[in-house]
Scaffold this motif. Structure first.
Motif, short mmCIF file in Angstrom:
data_model
loop_
_atom_site.label_atom_id
_atom_site.label_comp_id
_atom_site.label_asym_id
_atom_site.label_seq_id
_atom_site.Cartn_x
_atom_site.Cartn_y
_atom_site.Cartn_z
N VAL A 12 0.91 -0.97 0.32
CA VAL A 12 -0.25 0.41 0.11
C VAL A 12 1.08 1.43 -0.09
O VAL A 12 1.83 0.99 0.46
N GLN A 13 -0.02 2.13 0.06
CA GLN A 13 1.37 4.07 -0.13
C GLN A 13 0.76 4.56 1.17
O GLN A 13 -0.40 3.94 1.89
N THR A 14 1.79 5.21 1.63
CA THR A 14 1.36 6.19 3.00
C THR A 14 -0.10 6.37 3.30
O THR A 14 -0.36 7.62 1.97
N GLY A 15 -0.04 6.02 3.90
CA GLY A 15 -1.71 6.47 4.77
C GLY A 15 -2.46 5.70 4.58
O GLY A 15 -3.84 5.95 4.71
N GLY A 16 -2.62 4.01 3.67
CA GLY A 16 -3.40 3.70 3.43
C GLY A 16 -3.51 2.06 4.10
O GLY A 16 -3.29 2.67 5.51
N SER A 17 -4.39 1.94 4.29
CA SER A 17 -5.46 0.61 5.61
C SER A 17 -4.65 -0.73 4.40
O SER A 17 -4.90 -1.40 3.29
N LEU A 18 -4.22 -1.30 5.65
CA LEU A 18 -4.75 -2.91 5.36
C LEU A 18 -5.38 -3.74 6.66
O LEU A 18 -5.19 -3.51 8.05
N THR A 19 -5.98 -4.97 6.63
CA THR A 19 -6.11 -6.00 7.77
C THR A 19 -5.28 -6.88 7.57
O THR A 19 -5.80 -7.96 6.40
N GLU A 89 2.83 3.70 7.40
CA GLU A 89 3.80 4.59 7.16
C GLU A 89 4.60 3.47 6.48
O GLU A 89 4.70 2.47 6.66
N PRO A 90 5.75 4.02 5.99
CA PRO A 90 6.84 3.35 5.43
C PRO A 90 7.18 2.70 7.12
O PRO A 90 7.83 1.04 6.35
N ASP A 91 7.55 2.68 7.60
CA ASP A 91 8.28 2.28 8.44
C ASP A 91 7.43 1.06 9.34
O ASP A 91 7.90 0.62 9.76
N ASP A 92 6.36 0.83 8.70
CA ASP A 92 5.65 -0.44 9.08
C ASP A 92 6.12 -1.52 7.66
O ASP A 92 5.78 -2.79 7.95
N THR A 93 5.87 -1.40 7.52
CA THR A 93 7.11 -1.87 6.60
C THR A 93 7.39 -3.06 7.20
O THR A 93 8.86 -2.71 8.11
N ILE A 122 3.74 -12.75 7.02
CA ILE A 122 3.03 -12.71 6.06
C ILE A 122 3.29 -11.03 5.49
O ILE A 122 4.45 -10.16 6.81
N LEU A 123 3.84 -10.15 4.36
CA LEU A 123 4.91 -9.40 4.12
C LEU A 123 3.94 -8.39 3.75
O LEU A 123 2.88 -8.27 2.78
N VAL A 124 4.11 -7.44 5.10
CA VAL A 124 3.14 -5.81 4.37
C VAL A 124 4.49 -4.89 3.83
O VAL A 124 5.47 -4.14 4.22
N THR A 125 3.94 -4.28 3.37
CA THR A 125 5.24 -3.20 2.03
C THR A 125 4.76 -1.45 2.52
O THR A 125 3.24 -1.57 1.27
N VAL A 126 4.63 -0.66 2.77
CA VAL A 126 4.28 0.53 2.87
C VAL A 126 5.29 1.25 1.36
O VAL A 126 6.93 1.81 2.52
N SER A 127 4.37 2.19 0.69
CA SER A 127 5.41 2.68 -0.27
C SER A 127 5.62 4.59 -0.25
O SER A 127 4.14 4.74 0.06
N SER A 128 6.50 5.13 -0.15
CA SER A 128 6.08 6.66 0.58
C SER A 128 5.79 7.51 -1.42
O SER A 128 5.75 6.68 -2.44
#
Length: 128
Positions: A12-19, A89-93, A122-128
């Motif tokens: 997801v991009q910065t500010g997005g959500s995932l469950t 946030e990207p630091d949540d990657t 499971i991988l979570v990737t947050v891009s800026s």
């Protein structure tokens, strides 16, 4: 045989959500710590959120870095633990892991060395 199976990761991009979801099977203790951990590349594994099962109030604990953004919950009927992640946030990657242990085995809820059962991650990737 105890199994924890995570699902719901992605990019997801910065500010997005995932469950994230963690389906639990074969686990019999009543009062447990169900915890989401994460591990970013080159960093130590850290506790993110814990749900204490078997309590009347649904006790939860959060790392300071995710308070107000992440919510852990439990669907008892489905034996599934969820981690709703908002304002990412990207630091949540990181790789996110679901883990379980009996409360009576000692230590704090974020002490990963005390956990007996782990999901595959499971991988979570947050891009800026």
């Amino acid at each position: 045989q105890v199994q924890l199976v995570e699902s719901g990761g992605g990019s997801v991009q910065t500010g997005g959500s995932l469950t994230l979801s963690c389906a639990v099977s074969g686990y019999t203790y009543t009062t447990n710590y169900m915890t989401w951990f994460r591990q970013a590349p080159g960093k130590e594994r850290e506790g993110v959120a814990t749900y204490v099962t078997g309590t009347s109030t649904g006790l939860t604990y959060y790392a300071d870095s995710v308070k107000g953004r992440f919510t852990i919950s439990l669907d008892n009927a489905k034996k599934t633990v969820f981690l709703q992640m908002n304002n990412l946030e990207p630091d949540d990657t990181a790789m996110y892991y679901c883990a379980a242990r009996w409360v009576g085995s000692g230590g704090t809820w974020f002490d990963s060395s005390k956990y007996n059962y782990w999901g595959q991650g499971i991988l979570v990737t947050v891009s800026s």
